[in-house]
Design a protein around this motif. Structure first.
Motif, PDB file in Angstrom:
ATOM      1  N   PRO A   8       1.447  -4.827  -5.436  1.00 25.58           N
ATOM      2  CA  PRO A   8       2.449  -4.073  -4.672  1.00 25.58           C
ATOM      3  C   PRO A   8       3.848  -4.179  -5.264  1.00 25.58           C
ATOM      4  O   PRO A   8       4.575  -3.190  -5.328  1.00 25.58           O
ATOM      5  CB  PRO A   8       2.400  -4.717  -3.282  1.00 25.58           C
ATOM      6  CG  PRO A   8       1.083  -5.392  -3.208  1.00 25.58           C
ATOM      7  CD  PRO A   8       0.758  -5.821  -4.594  1.00 25.58           C
TER       8      PRO A   8
ATOM      9  N   LEU B  54       4.925   3.617   0.070  1.00 21.72           N
ATOM     10  CA  LEU B  54       5.005   2.573  -0.957  1.00 21.72           C
ATOM     11  C   LEU B  54       5.776   1.367  -0.422  1.00 21.72           C
ATOM     12  O   LEU B  54       5.387   0.211  -0.621  1.00 21.72           O
ATOM     13  CB  LEU B  54       5.707   3.117  -2.214  1.00 21.72           C
ATOM     14  CG  LEU B  54       4.905   4.100  -3.066  1.00 21.72           C
ATOM     15  CD1 LEU B  54       5.829   4.865  -4.006  1.00 21.72           C
ATOM     16  CD2 LEU B  54       3.833   3.375  -3.875  1.00 21.72           C
TER      17      LEU B  54
ATOM     18  N   ASP C  14       6.130   0.399   2.620  1.00 24.76           N
ATOM     19  CA  ASP C  14       5.335  -0.316   3.616  1.00 24.76           C
ATOM     20  C   ASP C  14       4.344  -1.252   2.938  1.00 24.76           C
ATOM     21  O   ASP C  14       4.213  -2.420   3.304  1.00 24.76           O
ATOM     22  CB  ASP C  14       4.587   0.685   4.503  1.00 24.76           C
ATOM     23  CG  ASP C  14       3.620  -0.030   5.437  1.00 24.76           C
ATOM     24  OD1 ASP C  14       4.108  -0.780   6.288  1.00 24.76           O
ATOM     25  OD2 ASP C  14       2.399   0.149   5.277  1.00 24.76           O
ATOM     26  N   THR C  15       3.647  -0.753   1.921  1.00 21.00           N
ATOM     27  CA  THR C  15       2.674  -1.598   1.211  1.00 21.00           C
ATOM     28  C   THR C  15       3.375  -2.785   0.558  1.00 21.00           C
ATOM     29  O   THR C  15       2.886  -3.915   0.603  1.00 21.00           O
ATOM     30  CB  THR C  15       1.929  -0.772   0.142  1.00 21.00           C
ATOM     31  OG1 THR C  15       1.357   0.366   0.778  1.00 21.00           O
ATOM     32  CG2 THR C  15       0.835  -1.589  -0.518  1.00 21.00           C
ATOM     33  N   MET C  16       4.529  -2.520  -0.060  1.00 17.40           N
ATOM     34  CA  MET C  16       5.263  -3.610  -0.694  1.00 17.40           C
ATOM     35  C   MET C  16       5.677  -4.657   0.335  1.00 17.40           C
ATOM     36  O   MET C  16       5.545  -5.854   0.114  1.00 17.40           O
ATOM     37  CB  MET C  16       6.512  -3.071  -1.400  1.00 17.40           C
ATOM     38  CG  MET C  16       6.192  -2.286  -2.654  1.00 17.40           C
ATOM     39  SD  MET C  16       7.616  -1.303  -3.191  1.00 17.40           S
ATOM     40  CE  MET C  16       8.691  -2.594  -3.759  1.00 17.40           C
TER      41      MET C  16
ATOM     42  N   VAL D 121       4.447  -5.420   3.231  1.00 14.87           N
ATOM     43  CA  VAL D 121       3.383  -6.165   3.910  1.00 14.87           C
ATOM     44  C   VAL D 121       2.475  -6.908   2.934  1.00 14.87           C
ATOM     45  O   VAL D 121       2.070  -8.035   3.175  1.00 14.87           O
ATOM     46  CB  VAL D 121       2.531  -5.218   4.790  1.00 14.87           C
ATOM     47  CG1 VAL D 121       1.411  -5.973   5.475  1.00 14.87           C
ATOM     48  CG2 VAL D 121       3.418  -4.515   5.815  1.00 14.87           C
ATOM     49  N   SER D 122       2.169  -6.281   1.806  1.00  9.24           N
ATOM     50  CA  SER D 122       1.115  -6.828   0.952  1.00  9.24           C
ATOM     51  C   SER D 122       1.604  -7.630  -0.246  1.00  9.24           C
ATOM     52  O   SER D 122       0.799  -8.210  -0.955  1.00  9.24           O
ATOM     53  CB  SER D 122       0.214  -5.693   0.445  1.00  9.24           C
ATOM     54  OG  SER D 122      -0.570  -5.198   1.498  1.00  9.24           O
ATOM     55  N   SER D 123       2.902  -7.665  -0.498  1.00  8.22           N
ATOM     56  CA  SER D 123       3.368  -8.413  -1.666  1.00  8.22           C
ATOM     57  C   SER D 123       3.094  -9.897  -1.505  1.00  8.22           C
ATOM     58  O   SER D 123       3.052 -10.419  -0.398  1.00  8.22           O
ATOM     59  CB  SER D 123       4.871  -8.196  -1.877  1.00  8.22           C
ATOM     60  OG  SER D 123       5.104  -6.897  -2.338  1.00  8.22           O
TER      61      SER D 123
ATOM     62  N   ARG E 292      -4.315  -8.060  -4.489  1.00  7.02           N
ATOM     63  CA  ARG E 292      -3.995  -7.745  -3.092  1.00  7.02           C
ATOM     64  C   ARG E 292      -4.947  -6.724  -2.469  1.00  7.02           C
ATOM     65  O   ARG E 292      -4.655  -6.186  -1.404  1.00  7.02           O
ATOM     66  CB  ARG E 292      -2.548  -7.253  -2.930  1.00  7.02           C
ATOM     67  CG  ARG E 292      -1.505  -7.992  -3.731  1.00  7.02           C
ATOM     68  CD  ARG E 292      -1.468  -9.454  -3.510  1.00  7.02           C
ATOM     69  NE  ARG E 292      -0.784  -9.899  -2.302  1.00  7.02           N
ATOM     70  CZ  ARG E 292      -0.688 -11.167  -1.944  1.00  7.02           C
ATOM     71  NH1 ARG E 292      -1.223 -12.115  -2.696  1.00  7.02           N
ATOM     72  NH2 ARG E 292      -0.080 -11.511  -0.831  1.00  7.02           N
TER      73      ARG E 292
ATOM     74  N   MET F 105      -6.428  -7.614   1.120  1.00 11.86           N
ATOM     75  CA  MET F 105      -5.542  -7.760   2.279  1.00 11.86           C
ATOM     76  C   MET F 105      -6.371  -7.555   3.552  1.00 11.86           C
ATOM     77  O   MET F 105      -7.121  -6.585   3.671  1.00 11.86           O
ATOM     78  CB  MET F 105      -4.419  -6.718   2.243  1.00 11.86           C
ATOM     79  CG  MET F 105      -3.346  -6.948   1.205  1.00 11.86           C
ATOM     80  SD  MET F 105      -2.504  -8.530   1.247  1.00 11.86           S
ATOM     81  CE  MET F 105      -1.622  -8.425   2.779  1.00 11.86           C
TER      82      MET F 105
ATOM     83  N   MET G 179      -1.075 -10.231   8.216  1.00 13.40           N
ATOM     84  CA  MET G 179      -1.875  -9.769   7.088  1.00 13.40           C
ATOM     85  C   MET G 179      -1.898 -10.859   6.012  1.00 13.40           C
ATOM     86  O   MET G 179      -0.846 -11.388   5.642  1.00 13.40           O
ATOM     87  CB  MET G 179      -1.255  -8.500   6.483  1.00 13.40           C
ATOM     88  CG  MET G 179      -1.183  -7.307   7.424  1.00 13.40           C
ATOM     89  SD  MET G 179      -2.807  -6.677   7.904  1.00 13.40           S
ATOM     90  CE  MET G 179      -3.503  -6.296   6.302  1.00 13.40           C
TER      91      MET G 179
ATOM     92  N   GLN H  55      -3.278  -1.228   4.377  1.00  9.23           N
ATOM     93  CA  GLN H  55      -2.761  -1.982   3.247  1.00  9.23           C
ATOM     94  C   GLN H  55      -3.665  -1.846   2.023  1.00  9.23           C
ATOM     95  O   GLN H  55      -3.191  -1.700   0.903  1.00  9.23           O
ATOM     96  CB  GLN H  55      -2.587  -3.466   3.627  1.00  9.23           C
ATOM     97  CG  GLN H  55      -1.465  -3.691   4.633  1.00  9.23           C
ATOM     98  CD  GLN H  55      -0.142  -3.080   4.186  1.00  9.23           C
ATOM     99  OE1 GLN H  55       0.259  -3.217   3.035  1.00  9.23           O
ATOM    100  NE2 GLN H  55       0.519  -2.371   5.086  1.00  9.23           N
TER     101      GLN H  55
ATOM    102  N   GLY I 286      -2.962   1.408   0.489  1.00 14.50           N
ATOM    103  CA  GLY I 286      -1.674   1.401  -0.208  1.00 14.50           C
ATOM    104  C   GLY I 286      -1.786   0.752  -1.578  1.00 14.50           C
ATOM    105  O   GLY I 286      -1.298   1.278  -2.575  1.00 14.50           O
ATOM    106  N   VAL I 287      -2.469  -0.393  -1.630  1.00 17.22           N
ATOM    107  CA  VAL I 287      -2.615  -1.107  -2.896  1.00 17.22           C
ATOM    108  C   VAL I 287      -3.463  -0.295  -3.870  1.00 17.22           C
ATOM    109  O   VAL I 287      -3.121  -0.143  -5.049  1.00 17.22           O
ATOM    110  CB  VAL I 287      -3.244  -2.497  -2.650  1.00 17.22           C
ATOM    111  CG1 VAL I 287      -3.599  -3.163  -3.969  1.00 17.22           C
ATOM    112  CG2 VAL I 287      -2.298  -3.379  -1.846  1.00 17.22           C
TER     113      VAL I 287
ATOM    114  N   MET J  55      -1.633   2.593  -5.440  1.00 19.36           N
ATOM    115  CA  MET J  55      -0.762   2.177  -6.536  1.00 19.36           C
ATOM    116  C   MET J  55      -1.556   1.964  -7.818  1.00 19.36           C
ATOM    117  O   MET J  55      -1.135   2.336  -8.912  1.00 19.36           O
ATOM    118  CB  MET J  55      -0.063   0.863  -6.176  1.00 19.36           C
ATOM    119  CG  MET J  55       1.030   0.998  -5.125  1.00 19.36           C
ATOM    120  SD  MET J  55       1.660  -0.649  -4.722  1.00 19.36           S
ATOM    121  CE  MET J  55       2.953  -0.235  -3.555  1.00 19.36           C
TER     122      MET J  55
END
Lengths: 657, 676
Positions: free
Chosen positions: A521, A552, A554-556, A558-560, B59, B62, B73, B97, B100-101, B104
């Motif tokens: 992310p 993008l 949002d993903t960064m 939450v998921s970073s 990730r 998640m 999460m 999530q 989203g990952v 990307m």
């Protein structure tokens, strides 16, 4: 200076006790002796030698001043003291004449000569080199009366501009190590922890985690034996002696709080670490400092050497059974190494990348040992908390932290303010102060008669707050709620010539370069967000891309893996929230309202032009033509939109459209 | 950053975890991913592999969890369960999530199958922006880090690592150059989920690299994940065997008189762990994942030319601890290390030195030698200074060292001729066969191992067969035929490693997790299968264990024929000294009287009561020697040799080595023996 110190000194040489170890019994005498030494002079000449003033000529001023005194045989009357950062960096080089506290700014050899002759010899302060009131233009003689200083409350920077950071006796004379003496002679480790808990202090490095709770967890983990996963490959030794780390890897662009604290008062940090070590039962500590801070490093090393020599670090500190020593780890300047787990990986000799913090550092940090990591400013606060009590500290700032540190933000915070602000520099203010007080009352507002547009707090991954937020009290939770953050205290002020999309892109590009690239992310998100922001600033974006952008982000968020990635969307999300119109103008009208995005603007000369030719002379591409005293014209095909013509025009005749 | 709350972990109790409504009890520290997999609930991963530590980089895993009423999460692959929690493996938040990952990743690597599959599962479309680093290759590197982790944790080499930050992140060798430490072991290529790493093996040019890598990886994974709970070869090395051998009465002590010693704790593995540098890759060859070679840093010898200087000592491993330690009565670790160092420095084998020295010491204590004969050396068991002095004498070719340096076979002759020693006694206690000193296991209670030692072609070294546990401890070889079969299979199997130039240790010093479930676990069938595939993948074809044994058998028989041609290779050459078979002295018998008396009763069927020790020893010896002859007969038969150990022409023909000049040699020997 105390009444006692006013007595003429019996002993002129301060070095009589040098190299002798100091015990709890003799600490006060060492301080007194230094005070007596200072009292023997007519006055002190405090020359700022923080990095800001040094780059403006601070060392030259210091040496010239010494030479001038010697020439006039005044060097036994006035003592030149090099101090750390005074804070008023915009006005350097700075000299403060004590005991009156006369403040001289922007000195050069010539004006210094005048100060020496008229003030030091003649006894008459020099008005020309004094600070001028922004509104009236009248000179203000005394430092304490300058608005920049008036609203500040100094705890972490208590000795700024007063002590010589390279002289431990100077620090002791100002109360240095008194808190350590108090702790070692009258307090149990649990008492020290208790004061820190009561103070409600939250970490000054960014996240604002309560320091006391962190220490307590570490003590617990050390006692029970760490059960978490190992960071290092090697099998962790089972006895779990805790380690203590000072994070001096300040990496935010435009932030220099930690550097200044170390350059100003390194012993405050060392004393704070000693107190922390005493509280958690550590005998080993590290300071992780970036390579780009040569002066801070030099002063830190000197301070540590002096502290060791005088028995304030190492074995039998202050003559007690308490032992603690510190090693310096120099970082290579990667932004991500300010993140605690990446920092520890770097200390272990591995690639500076963060790891998941499901098992916290207090359980398994450096080499798998329970580790307390606090930032420079936090450590510098600890001695004052121990000395004056946690309750006193908790009474400063916002909220009632007596029950829980999460109820508010206690104490003060150091901010470094840069950008479009008159008084750039370092200030320490109580938590809860309003943004506008920092920017206008202390900061002197926006220079050049321009309008305030936004302030970005908390470093590159903080958010940009608009004018409507200027009444916001500055504390951890309020800033976070507004979509920004306290961060480590960097503050960038922007005027109306700033494009917020461009600003967001600037910070995203910084983070894109500084992301370690470990997790998807952060790595891919920043590349993609930068790409989309680029398209917007070039007028090549559609509104649909705004949706992608928010997805993008949002993903960064939450998921970073670490907070670098998780907070990276802040500049985008906060500008989208407060300056959405500006994004839409770029997309729908293909216009940059602030006149910054080069693909969307053109420079024109208006009838205000009186044909002075200054713009044409300064144009790097020679694209401005026109006879003298006649209206000039810009060749739009050759113009590179550098903006020099607009900056040099005295008649406001260059328009950006 | 983040919160630093700690939860205390109870290590004994299990913790209930609910995954999508199903509950399971797990051990503390179990990850969310592991818990889900126990319940057969799928959580997608890209950077996770059971052979390496969870990295948590991609990730993709998640997952939403709920702890103490709070939802959050986390990455399932490395979130350790330390308190009861609920997992929502496919909730909306989880899916959002993961989408989203994956989106990307898809933007950058649209054609990598591993990503495409997951993107499809979660309905992820190509995003609306163009990724500036878009890479359309299906075998693009997706920066998952598995190769880096494998090289570090499995191979212990760190040849590859991530270089560059952010968008410039890539997998590289130091300074972007081909590293000399990379042996092309292929672990990284094997573990790579996209095929981004290709191994260019131009030197070996194997026929089927993928086949080799598959089995090579299995072994590497076992080393990385099982060794710590098995033989600890990587962390401790072979010295961990010392206390095990002592416990089974197998550790040669005082010239093989005894198999254990009261001072064992002084030379057990904890001692070596403290003296020897551990936990670093130190293989005989770069890239060995077992890396059992260990070294002592900064050792300071107390004698000899390096006295007082800091030296590095390679070892000691088990055989050296036994030969230069217990077998000569030395239990001082520093002396063992010093003997090890000077043996290495002088180019002398530590086993041969230790066994020869032990023989000389027993002769000294038995009165065959005295100080006058040894040139002043007080060669009592345990006198490390004398042993070191003897070693220095040997190296310089001086005094008594000249005699010991010739080995036990010559010493036996010389001590009898010059010093009047009893030839029979010297022969019984001189631990050599075929002129080579014995290696360091007591074989008295294992008939199969007695033959494994004495029949070995190069002399009594256990590299042809190590059957003590099978025979003595686990009683898996009860008959002559079973023993003969083992003495066919294992020497042939082990000879093959020599033919290939391979180390035998990875075959059975680490074993597959399920080894015990296979028939004949002693053969480590899982690994045999690996070697079959290794050979087939390297040179082509489809070799099975029978083919492999046949290869060795040809060589083995040819070696025997060679020995015959040189005047050896007779039945008498395949007999060892009686010390390898039973108690030579009354002292030895008495030390284990209970065991030997029992054997007389049960096996020899005579009542030991009332008999003198000498009588009992004679009865036991007669029995054991007869047994040994029985084994010889059975083994010769199994190998297709005559009663005198000569390969028959039929055997040679069956192996396809019946060349006239070879057959001529065996026929001559058979004629000479009258057995033709």
């Amino acid at each position: 200076m105390s009444a006692r110190a006013q007595r003429p000194p019996k002993e002129r040489r301060a070095t009589s006790a040098r190299a002798a170890r100091i015990s709890a019994r003799t600490l006060d005498a060492v301080g007194r002796k230094h005070q007596e030494l200072l009292a023997g002079y007519k006055g002190l000449l405090l020359v700022c030698t923080g990095t800001g003033c040094v780059s403006a000529g601070g060392f030259v001023i210091r040496d010239s001043l010494k030479a001038m005194l010697k020439k006039r045989r005044l060097d036994k009357k006035w003592l030149v003291v090099q101090t750390g950062c005074n804070g008023f960096c915009a006005m350097g080089p700075i000299l403060v004449v004590q005991p009156e506290g006369i403040f001289y700014e922007k000195l050069n050899e010539k004006s210094l000569e005048k100060v020496a002759e008229e003030h030091l010899v003649g006894g008459k302060p020099v008005k020309a080199s004094m600070h001028k009131d922004l509104a009236t233009g009248n000179p203000i003689a005394k430092m304490a009366e300058i608005p920049f200083f008036a609203k500040q409350q100094l705890i972490a920077l208590r000795n700024k501009g007063i002590v010589d950071p390279e002289n431990i006796e100077s620090a002791i004379a100002m109360g240095g190590y008194a808190a350590l003496k108090k702790a070692l002679t009258t307090m149990k480790p649990a008492d020290v922890l208790g004061e820190v808990m009561r103070s409600g202090i939250r970490g000054r490095g960014g996240a604002g985690f309560p320091t006391g709770a962190k220490w307590e967890s570490c003590i617990k983990a050390s006692a029970t034996g760490a059960t978490g996963e190992s960071n290092a490959q090697a099998v962790r030794p089972s006895p779990t002696k805790p380690v203590l780390v000072c994070n001096a890897d300040e990496g935010d662009p435009g932030a220099f709080m930690d550097r200044s604290i170390i350059e100003t008062d390194p012993h405050a940090v060392l004393e704070g670490m000693c107190l922390g070590a005493y509280a958690i039962g550590a005998s080993e500590g590290f300071i992780y400092i970036r390579k780009e801070y040569p002066l801070a490093l030099e002063r830190l090393e000197k301070a540590m050497a002096q502290a060791r020599e005088r028995g304030l670090l190492g074995k039998r500190i202050l003559g007690s059974d308490f032992a603690f020593d510190i090693k310096i780890h120099r970082g290579a300047g990667a932004f991500v190494c300010g993140e605690s787990t990446a920092l520890m990986a770097s200390m272990e000799g591995r690639v500076g990348e963060p790891r998941a913090k499901y098992v916290h550092n207090v359980e398994s940090g450096y080499m798998g040992r329970p580790t307390v990591l606090n930032n420079v400013e936090t450590w510098a606060n600890v001695p004052v908390i121990v000395e004056k009590g946690g309750a006193w500290f908790g009474s400063i700032g916002t909220g009632d932290v007596a029950k829980s540190p999460w109820n508010g933000s206690s104490g003060t915070k150091v901010f470094s303010r840069v950008g479009n602000i008159a008084n750039t520099g370092l200030v320490e203010v109580p938590m809860g102060i309003r943004l506008k007080e920092i920017i206008f009352d202390i900061g002197g507002g926006i220079p050049g008669g321009r309008e305030f547009k936004a302030v970005q707090t908390g470093g590159p991954s903080g958010g940009c707050l608009p004018k409507s937020m200027l009444d916001l009290p500055v504390d951890f939770d309020t800033l976070a709620k507004a979509g920004s953050m306290m961060g480590s205290g960097g503050m960038i002020v922007m005027d109306d010539r700033t494009c917020m999309v461009d600003v967001a892109k600037y910070f995203i590009d910084f983070l894109k370069d500084e992301s370690c690239g470990k997790c998807t992310p952060c790595r891919e998100g920043l590349i993609a967000v930068s790409e989309i922001l680029g398209a917007i600033t070039r007028g090549q974006a559609t509104e649909a891309l705004l949706g992608e952008l928010e997805g993008l982000c949002d993903t960064m968020a939450v998921s970073s893996l670490c907070q670098l990635g998780a907070t990276a969307p802040n500049p985008v999300l906060s500008t989208l929230k407060y300056f959405r119109d500006e994004y839409l103008a770029h997309i729908r009208e293909r216009k940059c309202p602030a006149g910054v995005c080069k693909s969307l603007i053109r420079y024109e000369i208006t009838p205000n032009c009186n044909g002075c030719h200054v713009c044409a002379r300064n144009c790097p591409t020679n694209c401005i033509s026109g006879d003298k005293k006649k209206l000039h014209v810009i060749d739009a095909n050759a113009c590179i939109k550098c903006g020099i013509c607009r900056d040099v025009c005295k008649f406001d005749a260059v328009r950006v459209g | 950053m983040g919160s630093a709350t700690t939860t205390t972990t109870t290590t004994t109790a299990t913790i209930p975890v609910t995954v999508d409504g199903q509950t399971i009890e797990v051990k503390p520290g179990t990850t969310v991913l592991e818990a889900a997999r126990m319940l057969k609930i799928s959580i997608p991963t890209l950077c996770h592999h059971s052979a390496v530590e969870a990295y948590g980089a991609c990730r993709v895993c998640m997952t939403e969890i709920e702890v103490r009423g709070k939802k959050r999460m986390v990455t399932a692959c490395n979130f350790p369960i330390r308190e009861p929690l609920a997992v929502f493996a496919e909730s909306d938040a989880t899916k959002r999530q993961r989408r989203g990952v994956l989106s990307m990743m898809l933007a950058r690597w649209p054609n990598v199958p591993a990503i495409q599959t997951l993107a499809k599962r979660y309905g992820v479309q190509n995003p609306g922006y163009k990724h500036p680093l878009r890479n359309e290759a299906p075998d693009a590197c997706i920066l998952c880090g598995l190769c880096v982790k494998a090289c570090s944790e499995m191979v212990w080499e760190d040849v590859i690592a991530f270089a560059g930050r952010g968008a410039r992140r890539r997998v590289a060798m130091p300074f972007g150059k081909q590293s000399e430490r990379c042996t092309g072991c292929g672990t990284c290529a094997y573990i790579c989920p996209t095929g981004a790493i290709k191994v260019a093996d131009e030197k070996n040019n194997p026929v089927d690299p993928a086949r080799i890598r598959k089995y090579g990886f299995r072994l590497t994974k076992e080393m990385a994940t099982l060794d710590d709970s098995q033989c600890k070869m990587r962390r401790v090395g072979t010295a961990h065997l010392v206390e095990i051998m002592d416990a089974y009465d197998l550790l040669p002590t005082h010239n093989y008189k005894f198999g254990k010693h009261a001072e064992i704790a002084r030379i057990s593995s904890p001692v070596w762990t403290s003296l020897v540098r551990q936990n670093v890759p130190d293989g005989c060859w770069v890239g060995c994942q077992m890396s059992c070679a260990k070294a002592v840093d900064d050792f300071v010898p107390r004698t000899g030319p390096y006295k007082g200087r800091k030296v590095l000592v390679d070892g000691p491993e088990y055989e050296t601890v036994a030969s230069c330690g217990s077998n000569i009565g030395v239990f001082e670790p520093h002396d063992i290390i010093e003997l090890n160092f000077y043996c290495d420095t002088y180019g002398i084998d530590t086993i041969s030195f230790g066994t020869a020295c032990a023989f000389a010491m027993e002769c000294y204590e038995a009165g065959v030698l005295d100080k006058r004969k040894t040139g002043g050396l007080d060669l009592k068991f345990g006198n490390a200074t004398a042993a070191l002095e003897l070693l220095h004498h040997m190296s310089r070719g001086e005094g008594f060292g000249v005699l010991v340096g010739q080995g036990i076979r010559q010493m036996k002759r010389i001590f009898a001729e010059r010093f009047g020693g009893d030839p029979k006694f010297l022969h019984d206690i001189g631990m050599e066969a075929k002129g080579l000193e014995y290696s360091e296991y007591v074989s008295k209670e294992s008939l199969a191992q007695q033959a494994g030692y004495a029949m070995a072609q190069k002399g009594p070294q256990h590299d042809e067969a190590w059957l003590i546990f099978m025979d003595m401890v686990n009683k898996q070889l009860p008959t002559f035929e079973k023993k003969a079969e083992a003495l066919y299979y294992f020497p042939m199997w082990r000879t093959w490693f020599g033919l290939m130039g391979l180390c035998k240790l990875p075959w059975n010093d680490v074993e597959p997790e399920d080894n015990a479930k296979w028939p004949e676990p002693n053969k480590v069938p899982g690994h045999v299968e690996g070697y079959e595939n290794f050979l087939s993948g390297m040179i082509g074809g489809d070799f099975k264990i029978q083919d492999i044994l046949k290869m060795s058998e040809r060589v083995y028989n040819f070696q025997r024929v060679f020995a015959i041609r040189m005047g050896h290779g007779r039945r008498e050459d395949d007999r060892g000294p009686y010390r390898a078979m039973g108690p030579v002295t009354a002292e030895e018998y008495e030390s284990r009287a209970e065991r030997y008396d029992g054997q007389l009763k049960e096996l020899v069927k005579v009542d030991p009561a009332g008999k003198s020790t000498a009588q009992k020893m004679a009865l036991l010896r007669q029995y054991r020697e007869e047994q040994y002859e029985g084994v010889l007969d059975a083994v010769y038969k199994r190998r297709g040799w005559t009663r005198n150990g000569t390969p028959t022409p039929e055997t040679l023909k069956g192996l396809g080595i019946d060349y006239p000049w070879v057959v001529e040699v065996v026929k001559a020997r058979m004629a000479e023996e009258g057995s033709a």
